[in-house]
Design an enzyme around this catalytic site. Structure first.
Site, mmCIF file in Angstrom:
data_model
loop_
_atom_site.group_PDB
_atom_site.id
_atom_site.type_symbol
_atom_site.label_atom_id
_atom_site.label_comp_id
_atom_site.label_asym_id
_atom_site.label_seq_id
_atom_site.Cartn_x
_atom_site.Cartn_y
_atom_site.Cartn_z
ATOM 1 N N ALA A 10 -0.263 64.900 22.883
ATOM 2 C CA ALA A 10 -1.232 64.849 23.682
ATOM 3 C C ALA A 10 -1.410 63.556 24.504
ATOM 4 O O ALA A 10 -2.322 62.983 24.793
ATOM 5 C CB ALA A 10 -2.679 65.075 23.036
ATOM 6 N N ARG A 16 1.095 64.024 37.071
ATOM 7 C CA ARG A 16 1.477 65.052 38.151
ATOM 8 C C ARG A 16 0.113 65.721 38.554
ATOM 9 O O ARG A 16 -0.039 66.235 39.560
ATOM 10 C CB ARG A 16 2.495 65.981 37.569
ATOM 11 C CG ARG A 16 3.958 65.617 37.808
ATOM 12 C CD ARG A 16 4.808 66.637 36.943
ATOM 13 N NE ARG A 16 4.887 66.403 35.415
ATOM 14 C CZ ARG A 16 5.384 67.183 34.642
ATOM 15 N NH1 ARG A 16 6.325 67.934 34.936
ATOM 16 N NH2 ARG A 16 5.155 66.932 33.232
ATOM 17 N N GLY A 132 11.891 73.080 30.889
ATOM 18 C CA GLY A 132 13.322 73.003 30.158
ATOM 19 C C GLY A 132 13.994 74.276 30.336
ATOM 20 O O GLY A 132 13.245 75.239 29.799
ATOM 21 N N ASN A 163 11.900 76.860 27.770
ATOM 22 C CA ASN A 163 11.365 76.319 26.685
ATOM 23 C C ASN A 163 9.730 76.204 26.740
ATOM 24 O O ASN A 163 9.424 75.877 27.649
ATOM 25 C CB ASN A 163 12.048 74.922 26.302
ATOM 26 C CG ASN A 163 11.152 74.046 25.413
ATOM 27 O OD1 ASN A 163 10.458 74.651 24.483
ATOM 28 N ND2 ASN A 163 11.228 72.790 25.385
ATOM 29 N N ASN A 214 0.947 71.164 34.541
ATOM 30 C CA ASN A 214 1.464 69.865 34.950
ATOM 31 C C ASN A 214 0.766 69.328 36.296
ATOM 32 O O ASN A 214 0.570 68.270 36.519
ATOM 33 C CB ASN A 214 2.752 69.820 35.128
ATOM 34 C CG ASN A 214 3.612 70.077 33.661
ATOM 35 O OD1 ASN A 214 3.151 69.496 32.579
ATOM 36 N ND2 ASN A 214 4.770 70.651 33.690
ATOM 37 N N ARG A 286 -26.322 78.802 33.842
ATOM 38 C CA ARG A 286 -25.741 77.835 33.020
ATOM 39 C C ARG A 286 -25.689 77.915 31.666
ATOM 40 O O ARG A 286 -26.336 78.675 31.082
ATOM 41 C CB ARG A 286 -26.162 76.753 33.799
ATOM 42 C CG ARG A 286 -25.720 76.400 35.517
ATOM 43 C CD ARG A 286 -26.239 75.454 36.137
ATOM 44 N NE ARG A 286 -26.246 74.007 35.320
ATOM 45 C CZ ARG A 286 -27.094 73.335 35.528
ATOM 46 N NH1 ARG A 286 -28.511 73.560 36.289
ATOM 47 N NH2 ARG A 286 -27.239 72.158 34.782
ATOM 48 N N LYS A 304 -30.844 77.620 33.169
ATOM 49 C CA LYS A 304 -30.087 76.688 32.489
ATOM 50 C C LYS A 304 -30.827 76.297 31.230
ATOM 51 O O LYS A 304 -32.097 76.256 31.211
ATOM 52 C CB LYS A 304 -29.870 75.283 33.131
ATOM 53 C CG LYS A 304 -29.097 74.237 32.438
ATOM 54 C CD LYS A 304 -29.686 72.860 32.460
ATOM 55 C CE LYS A 304 -30.663 72.368 31.889
ATOM 56 N NZ LYS A 304 -31.533 71.043 31.948
ATOM 57 N N ASN A 330 -42.607 88.718 34.992
ATOM 58 C CA ASN A 330 -42.144 88.823 36.675
ATOM 59 C C ASN A 330 -42.379 87.421 37.025
ATOM 60 O O ASN A 330 -43.236 86.696 36.979
ATOM 61 C CB ASN A 330 -43.101 89.796 37.235
ATOM 62 C CG ASN A 330 -42.256 90.018 38.493
ATOM 63 O OD1 ASN A 330 -41.389 91.013 38.697
ATOM 64 N ND2 ASN A 330 -42.648 89.385 39.629
ATOM 65 N N ALA A 333 -40.092 85.546 43.848
ATOM 66 C CA ALA A 333 -39.088 85.031 44.723
ATOM 67 C C ALA A 333 -39.316 83.484 44.984
ATOM 68 O O ALA A 333 -40.345 83.187 44.969
ATOM 69 C CB ALA A 333 -38.801 85.571 45.935
HETATM 70 C C1 UD1 Z 1 7.859 69.674 28.116
HETATM 71 C C2 UD1 Z 1 9.299 69.995 27.651
HETATM 72 C C3 UD1 Z 1 10.070 71.406 28.444
HETATM 73 C C4 UD1 Z 1 9.215 72.363 28.315
HETATM 74 C C5 UD1 Z 1 7.748 72.047 29.147
HETATM 75 C C6 UD1 Z 1 7.070 73.188 28.388
HETATM 76 C C7 UD1 Z 1 10.146 67.887 27.061
HETATM 77 C C8 UD1 Z 1 11.110 66.697 26.970
HETATM 78 N N1 UD1 Z 1 10.357 69.030 27.851
HETATM 79 O O1 UD1 Z 1 8.191 69.400 29.693
HETATM 80 O O2 UD1 Z 1 11.375 71.303 28.068
HETATM 81 O O3 UD1 Z 1 9.717 73.377 29.068
HETATM 82 O O4 UD1 Z 1 7.167 70.735 28.269
HETATM 83 O O5 UD1 Z 1 5.644 73.195 29.122
HETATM 84 O O6 UD1 Z 1 9.434 67.842 26.136
HETATM 85 N N2 UD1 Z 1 3.720 63.687 25.639
HETATM 86 C C9 UD1 Z 1 3.477 62.603 24.742
HETATM 87 N N3 UD1 Z 1 3.748 61.454 24.883
HETATM 88 C C10 UD1 Z 1 4.935 61.203 25.606
HETATM 89 C C11 UD1 Z 1 5.286 62.431 26.440
HETATM 90 C C12 UD1 Z 1 4.676 63.462 26.555
HETATM 91 O O7 UD1 Z 1 2.397 62.723 23.840
HETATM 92 O O8 UD1 Z 1 5.482 60.005 25.681
HETATM 93 C C13 UD1 Z 1 3.141 65.108 25.462
HETATM 94 C C14 UD1 Z 1 2.355 65.331 26.822
HETATM 95 O O9 UD1 Z 1 1.029 64.935 26.508
HETATM 96 C C15 UD1 Z 1 2.384 67.037 26.747
HETATM 97 C C16 UD1 Z 1 3.635 67.038 25.942
HETATM 98 O O10 UD1 Z 1 3.769 65.849 25.362
HETATM 99 O O11 UD1 Z 1 1.285 67.476 26.080
HETATM 100 C C17 UD1 Z 1 5.005 67.412 26.963
HETATM 101 O O12 UD1 Z 1 5.276 66.398 28.098
HETATM 102 P P1 UD1 Z 1 5.019 66.981 29.464
HETATM 103 O O13 UD1 Z 1 5.065 65.490 30.206
HETATM 104 O O14 UD1 Z 1 3.917 67.777 29.847
HETATM 105 O O15 UD1 Z 1 6.624 67.594 29.486
HETATM 106 P P2 UD1 Z 1 7.171 68.557 30.512
HETATM 107 O O16 UD1 Z 1 7.691 68.012 31.518
HETATM 108 O O17 UD1 Z 1 5.938 69.713 30.797
HETATM 109 CA CA CA Z 2 3.914 69.957 30.244
#
Ligand code: UD1
Ligand code: CA
Length: 420
Positions: A10, A16, A132, A163, A214, A286, A304, A330, A333
């Site tokens: 995370a 993006r 991927g 993947n 993303n 809410r 709320k 009741n 309005a």
């Molecule tokens: C990644 C996979 C891809 C897969 C896709 C699925 C890799 C290289 N690629 O691509 O094959 O199809 O997820 O959704 O893993 N993160 C870190 N530290 C870093 C970089 C990333 O913690 O330095 C975490 C991000 O917060 C994220 C996860 O790793 O939760 C994946 O990174 P992200 O940049 O979203 O990878 P994708 O391009 O989506």
């Molecule tokens: Ca991702």
């Protein structure tokens, strides 16, 4: 089943998304994506959930442990950062940006991946852009290579097997395999996917479970699927939805059977709606709205932090904020519960069978006792005792000399002009 730790990646920049909120905190049907992932993994009862976070973030309230990845060098580097906290024999690694993941898909990975050093949850997507691509060894269900979108050749980009970013590893195996990962790729990152040669490919039962977020467009698409799942579950439980496509209900909302939800209705988190209610069209319930049985909440009503008793009607154009409303009340309005003085929020109490006249303002803190009445148009600032009618507005005066004093010829002229 042997013990499993979960590592949630995370720490990515989420660039993006083009906004400032950390990506894992973006909400899907009212819950943060990170919370969705945690809910799914918690159901398989892991030993520890460890989140890898960026230096300025704090996800400790979601998980058992956190580690900081100082520089965002890629997903392999992120996992390596977490190794110091991993104790179990096996690890599930999951990206934080996949809120639709379910415990069923995770269990499939655990069961089918049993005995393998590494396993990857995969699916085929009609539009695999951004994921991927998995190249299997011949027709075996084993990975030869995973190629990222940015590194793929035109031909490799036509591959639809993708993947998910969810893996099962034997801890000893991945600790060694990850050492060999290099940064010789388009993004100059340590890709975790480069440690997956030989991994068992586990096909997910529902491709939706695997969708990653993303971009803002993907966030919207995933929200739509999450809401559809929520609405379907509620309908299965006996809730009637006139138009599920325009009914927006958050993840942890409870709704009783026999309740009818009309179009354009939004029900937000931690709300509990009783049985046989009629809600909407265009109602906005809410957080922390709690209703009893047979409650009617009509169009353009916002609630709320409000408890609303059995058989109470709130038909039209009303705001009920920070309130305890009794049974068979009741509310006319255009009633406003005036709960905010610019600094603090205050409570309003309305007793059983009270009648709130249309266009009343109830200035909190205030109590309207049982079977009391407020006259239409009243601004109520003092408590109203039981069996009392409160009138809090200026008395009407009818001025008979009005017409005599009015230059009515001019008036008539203007009137004619306006209507030409
Ligand atoms: C990644 C996979 C891809 C897969 C896709 C699925 C890799 C290289 N690629 O691509 O094959 O199809 O997820 O959704 O893993 N993160 C870190 N530290 C870093 C970089 C990333 O913690 O330095 C975490 C991000 O917060 C994220 C996860 O790793 O939760 C994946 O990174 P992200 O940049 O979203 O990878 P994708 O391009 O989506
Ligand atoms: Ca991702």
């Amino acid at each position: 089943m042997s013990e499993i730790d979960v590592v949630i990646l995370a720490a990515g920049k989420g660039s993006r998304m083009k906004d400032n909120l950390p990506k894992p905190l973006h909400k899907v049907a009212g819950l943060q994506m990170l919370e969705w992932v945690c809910r799914a993994v918690r159901k398989i009862e892991p030993k520890n959930i460890i989140a890898v976070q960026a230096p300025n973030e704090d996800f400790s309230s979601y998980v058992d442990e956190t580690v900081v990845q100082n520089e965002q060098l890629g997903s392999a580097n992120a996992l390596q950062t977490a190794f110091s906290k991993v104790q179990a024999e096996k690890i599930i690694v999951i990206n934080a940006d996949m809120p639709l993941m379910t415990d069923q898909s995770l269990m499939d990975l655990v069961n089918t991946g049993e005995g393998f050093d590494a396993a990857v949850l995969a699916t085929t997507l009609k539009t695999p852009f951004g994921y991927g691509r998995i190249i299997p060894i011949g027709d075996r269900e084993v990975v030869e290579q995973i190629v990222e979108e940015k590194d793929a050749t035109v031909e490799q980009r036509t591959i639809k097997l993708v993947n998910s970013g969810v893996y099962l590893f034997k801890t000893d195996y991945i600790k060694r395999a990850i050492e060999a990962v290099k940064t010789d790729n388009a993004q100059n990152e340590y890709y975790l996917t480069d440690a997956l040669a030989g991994a068992k490919i586990v096909q997910a039962r529902d491709w939706r479970d695997l969708l990653g977020v993303n971009t803002q467009q993907q966030l919207a698409a995933v929200n739509k699927i999450a809401r559809k799942r929520i609405n379907n579950q509620l309908m299965t439980n006996g809730v009637t939805m006139v138009d599920p496509a325009t009914t927006y209900i958050d993840a942890n909302v409870v709704i009783g059977t026999g309740t009818i939800i009309k179009p354009g209705t939004v029900i937000e988190h931690d709300s509990v709606i009783g049985a046989d209610n009629e809600i909407g069209p265009y109602a906005h319930l809410r957080e922390k709205t709690v209703t009893g049985i047979d409650v009617h909440i009509g169009n353009f009503v916002e609630t709320k932090n409000a408890r609303i008793g059995d058989h109470t009607h709130i038909g039209h154009l009303t705001y009920v904020g920070d309130a305890e409303v009794g049974q068979a009340v009741n509310i006319g309005a255009g009633t406003i519960f005036v709960n905010y003085d610019g600094k603090n929020k205050h409570m309003t109490q309305v007793g059983d069978r009270a009648f709130i006249g249309s266009n009343s303002k109830l200035v909190a803190p205030v109590t309207i006792a049982a079977e009391a009445i407020t006259a239409a148009g009243s601004t109520i600032t003092d408590d109203v005792p039981k069996h009392t009618l409160a009138i809090a507005r200026q008395r009407q005066t009818n001025k008979a000399d009005f017409w005599k004093r009015m230059p009515h010829e001019d008036f008539a002229l203007n009137y004619d002009k306006k209507n030409q």
